[in-house]
Write a protein that holds these residues in place. Structure first.
Motif, mmCIF file in Angstrom:
data_model
loop_
_atom_site.group_PDB
_atom_site.id
_atom_site.type_symbol
_atom_site.label_atom_id
_atom_site.label_comp_id
_atom_site.label_asym_id
_atom_site.label_seq_id
_atom_site.Cartn_x
_atom_site.Cartn_y
_atom_site.Cartn_z
ATOM 1 N N UNK A 101 -6.416 5.479 -7.705
ATOM 2 C CA UNK A 101 -6.667 4.889 -6.409
ATOM 3 C C UNK A 101 -7.760 5.861 -5.690
ATOM 4 N N UNK A 102 -7.630 7.168 -5.759
ATOM 5 C CA UNK A 102 -8.539 8.039 -5.513
ATOM 6 C C UNK A 102 -9.833 7.765 -6.009
ATOM 7 N N UNK A 103 -9.836 7.068 -7.391
ATOM 8 C CA UNK A 103 -11.052 6.938 -8.105
ATOM 9 C C UNK A 103 -11.719 5.947 -7.530
ATOM 10 N N UNK A 104 -11.039 5.088 -6.669
ATOM 11 C CA UNK A 104 -12.016 3.964 -6.200
ATOM 12 C C UNK A 104 -12.163 4.368 -4.714
ATOM 13 N N UNK A 105 -11.651 5.574 -4.182
ATOM 14 C CA UNK A 105 -12.013 5.942 -2.670
ATOM 15 C C UNK A 105 -11.219 4.895 -1.888
ATOM 16 N N UNK A 106 -9.994 4.535 -2.301
ATOM 17 C CA UNK A 106 -9.099 3.556 -1.685
ATOM 18 C C UNK A 106 -8.482 4.538 -0.546
ATOM 19 N N UNK A 162 -16.375 2.200 -0.487
ATOM 20 C CA UNK A 162 -14.689 2.685 -0.429
ATOM 21 C C UNK A 162 -14.248 1.410 -0.541
ATOM 22 N N UNK A 163 -12.923 1.336 -0.737
ATOM 23 C CA UNK A 163 -12.097 0.275 -0.947
ATOM 24 C C UNK A 163 -11.008 0.332 0.211
ATOM 25 N N UNK A 164 -11.114 -0.340 1.402
ATOM 26 C CA UNK A 164 -10.049 -0.418 2.440
ATOM 27 C C UNK A 164 -9.435 -1.455 2.594
ATOM 28 N N UNK A 165 -7.961 -1.411 2.652
ATOM 29 C CA UNK A 165 -7.112 -2.615 2.693
ATOM 30 C C UNK A 165 -6.005 -2.404 3.626
ATOM 31 N N UNK A 166 -5.270 -3.400 4.182
ATOM 32 C CA UNK A 166 -3.938 -3.206 4.535
ATOM 33 C C UNK A 166 -3.040 -4.020 3.822
ATOM 34 N N UNK A 167 -1.696 -3.584 3.773
ATOM 35 C CA UNK A 167 -0.514 -4.064 2.771
ATOM 36 C C UNK A 167 0.532 -4.199 3.868
ATOM 37 N N UNK A 168 1.029 -5.464 3.796
ATOM 38 C CA UNK A 168 2.293 -5.787 4.783
ATOM 39 C C UNK A 168 3.328 -6.221 3.688
ATOM 40 N N UNK A 169 4.416 -5.609 3.950
ATOM 41 C CA UNK A 169 5.690 -5.952 3.303
ATOM 42 C C UNK A 169 6.459 -6.635 4.111
ATOM 43 N N UNK A 170 6.654 -7.945 4.007
ATOM 44 C CA UNK A 170 7.310 -8.757 4.559
ATOM 45 C C UNK A 170 9.058 -8.958 4.277
ATOM 46 N N UNK A 171 9.700 -9.606 5.271
ATOM 47 C CA UNK A 171 11.148 -9.586 4.993
ATOM 48 C C UNK A 171 11.428 -10.546 3.852
ATOM 49 N N UNK A 172 12.354 -10.103 2.983
ATOM 50 C CA UNK A 172 12.855 -10.885 1.829
ATOM 51 C C UNK A 172 13.319 -12.117 2.042
ATOM 52 N N UNK A 173 12.786 -13.030 1.260
ATOM 53 C CA UNK A 173 13.381 -14.247 1.317
ATOM 54 C C UNK A 173 13.971 -14.831 0.155
ATOM 55 N N UNK A 174 14.867 -15.876 0.447
ATOM 56 C CA UNK A 174 15.607 -16.587 -0.501
ATOM 57 C C UNK A 174 15.531 -17.980 -0.549
ATOM 58 N N UNK A 175 15.845 -18.823 -1.672
ATOM 59 C CA UNK A 175 15.508 -20.276 -1.644
ATOM 60 C C UNK A 175 16.849 -20.908 -0.920
ATOM 61 N N UNK A 176 16.383 -21.707 0.165
ATOM 62 C CA UNK A 176 17.485 -22.332 1.118
ATOM 63 C C UNK A 176 18.053 -23.374 0.473
ATOM 64 N N UNK A 177 19.155 -23.897 0.901
ATOM 65 C CA UNK A 177 19.883 -24.988 0.346
ATOM 66 C C UNK A 177 19.212 -26.386 0.488
#
Length: 443
Positions: A212-217, A370-385
């Motif tokens: 990642x540092x190799x991409x200046x991320x 450079x490589x600039x980005x945002x990452x969002x971890x969203x709440x876990x989801x399960x298959x509904x009935x």
């Protein structure tokens, strides 16, 4: 000649010492010395100054506003039924179901011409348009005039990117990949105890951080409490092959993919020795039942790393999310959605695989600012009935699109190389047939 080598080797030694001490070691332990932050501040100021000079010299404020609209054609979100009924509004009898009027042809003619000029799909497979020039020649589409000062700044940028950043990034990437192969191979010889898993994760994360540092991320992670857990499935939108590096820079995952030869094959075999990744032979990829069963077996083992999957199956240009393949949602278990959004101001992360080879793409990445980005971890989801795999996939896709500020499209990303399926055409035909024939139509 002896004098050349007498100077070359000391310079090379100093170069590697600086790379190891100032960049590689801090990256391995997730420490920042502030070098990247200082570089990004200088870069942002330079780009702001360049944008100001272009606007003042070219009087391009109107062009900027126009280009930011991201499209030649202004469309609304009306459905086929709504638009045809709008055309029929002055014909009371025709507005009823079971009738046909010649004015209906206008809707299909207009939408057909709009699709020829600019459709919603193919533009997702080309690089995203920028609002302002970022001093990279390949993104200077809107502005023709360049002042002398701006030309000098661009020239300095070329020297910095190709003579300083490129060698530095190639060095870091080579070190990161070499350490990944050597480290995972050595860990693979250890007995299957808990310490082996801990060392494997440590080696993976450290090596990905060096790459990642190799991409200046510069990566901004949000909601880390929702990071994927063992026995789960992490699904994310797909823009670039470096999506893997972006996510694995923060946590360790079990990769899924096809077995390759050459350098990629060496890396895959080394990784598999230390960690249960899932690699398929080309013939096995066609056996859907076999693929699903291997993924289920992995998910059912709660001691194994979460699986990382990109359900779109192809790279999309950082503006939208396209159809998720349902196979990833038939496995069962918990889905951990992740939204990734790159900032195109500093470099175009999208890989147009139909235009650039992997080597050419990586060269473009390493010569970007450079490589600039945002990452969002969203709440876990399960298959509904009562929810099938397709509906579940669409629900997860909509959640990712909403969080990442991306356009939610129902189209299949496979249209990058394939024609529209007949079933999709038949859906539109059935909708119109239902309007004309009435509710009693079954075909």
């Amino acid at each position: 000649m002896e004098g050349f080598w007498a100077v070359f080797f000391p310079v090379l030694r100093i170069w590697f010492t600086c790379v190891v001490v100032l960049i590689m070691l801090p990256a391995m332990f997730g420490i920042s010395l502030g070098i990247t932050e200082t570089y990004m501040k200088l870069l942002i100021k330079s780009l702001e100054w360049a944008t100001h000079r272009i606007q003042r010299a070219s009087r391009a404020e109107e062009i900027l506003k126009h280009s930011a609209s991201n499209g030649l054609i202004q469309r609304d979100n009306s459905s086929l039924e709504q638009e045809i009924e709008e055309l029929r509004r002055n014909r009371p009898k025709s507005a009823e179901r079971g009738d046909f009027t010649l004015s209906d042809v206008l809707y299909f003619s207009r939408t057909g011409i709009e699709s020829i000029v600019e459709d919603d799909v193919t533009q997702r497979f080309t690089s995203e348009e920028l609002v302002s020039w970022n001093l990279l020649t390949r993104t200077n589409y809107n502005f023709q005039y360049i002042s002398l000062r701006l030309t000098v700044l661009w020239g300095v940028g070329v020297v910095v990117r190709y003579c300083i950043l490129l060698p530095l990034r190639i060095t870091l990437t080579a070190i990161g990949l070499s350490w990944l192969v050597i480290g995972t191979t050595m860990v693979g010889f250890l007995p299957n105890f808990r310490v082996k898993g801990w060392l494997s994760e440590l080696v993976h994360v450290m090596c990905y951080r060096i790459c990642a540092r190799g991409l200046s991320a510069t990566i901004h992670y949000h909601n880390k409490k929702n990071r994927p857990k063992r026995g789960g499935i992490c699904v994310a939108n797909h823009t670039s092959p470096i999506d893997v590096v972006i996510l694995a820079n923060d946590s360790c995952y079990a990769m899924v993919g096809q077995v390759h030869g050459g350098l990629m094959g060496v890396v895959q075999r080394a990784m598999e020795r230390s960690c249960p990744h899932i690699w398929f032979e080309r013939a096995e990829m066609r056996d859907r039942h076999l693929v699903t069963q291997r993924l289920k077996d992995h998910v059912n083992d709660k001691t194994k790393l979460p699986i990382l999957i990109f359900p779109e199956g192809t790279c999309i240009n950082n503006t939208s999310v396209m159809m998720f393949k349902k196979g990833s949602f038939e496995i069962g278990g918990t889905i951990y959605p992740v939204a990734i959004k790159y900032d195109p101001q500093f470099g175009d992360a999208f890989w147009n695989s139909s235009k650039y080879s992997m080597v050419s793409y990586l060269l473009r990445m390493m010569t970007s600012w450079a490589i600039v980005c945002s990452v969002w971890y969203l709440p876990p989801m399960t298959q509904q009935e009562g929810e099938d795999a397709v509906q579940f996939a669409n629900r997860v896709k909509s959640t990712i699109a909403h969080q990442g500020g991306l356009v939610d499209l129902a189209w299949d990303g496979g249209l990058k190389r394939a024609k529209v399926k007949d079933s999709l055409k038949e859906q539109q035909q059935k909708k119109y047939s239902h309007m004309v024939v009435g509710d009693d139509s079954s075909d």
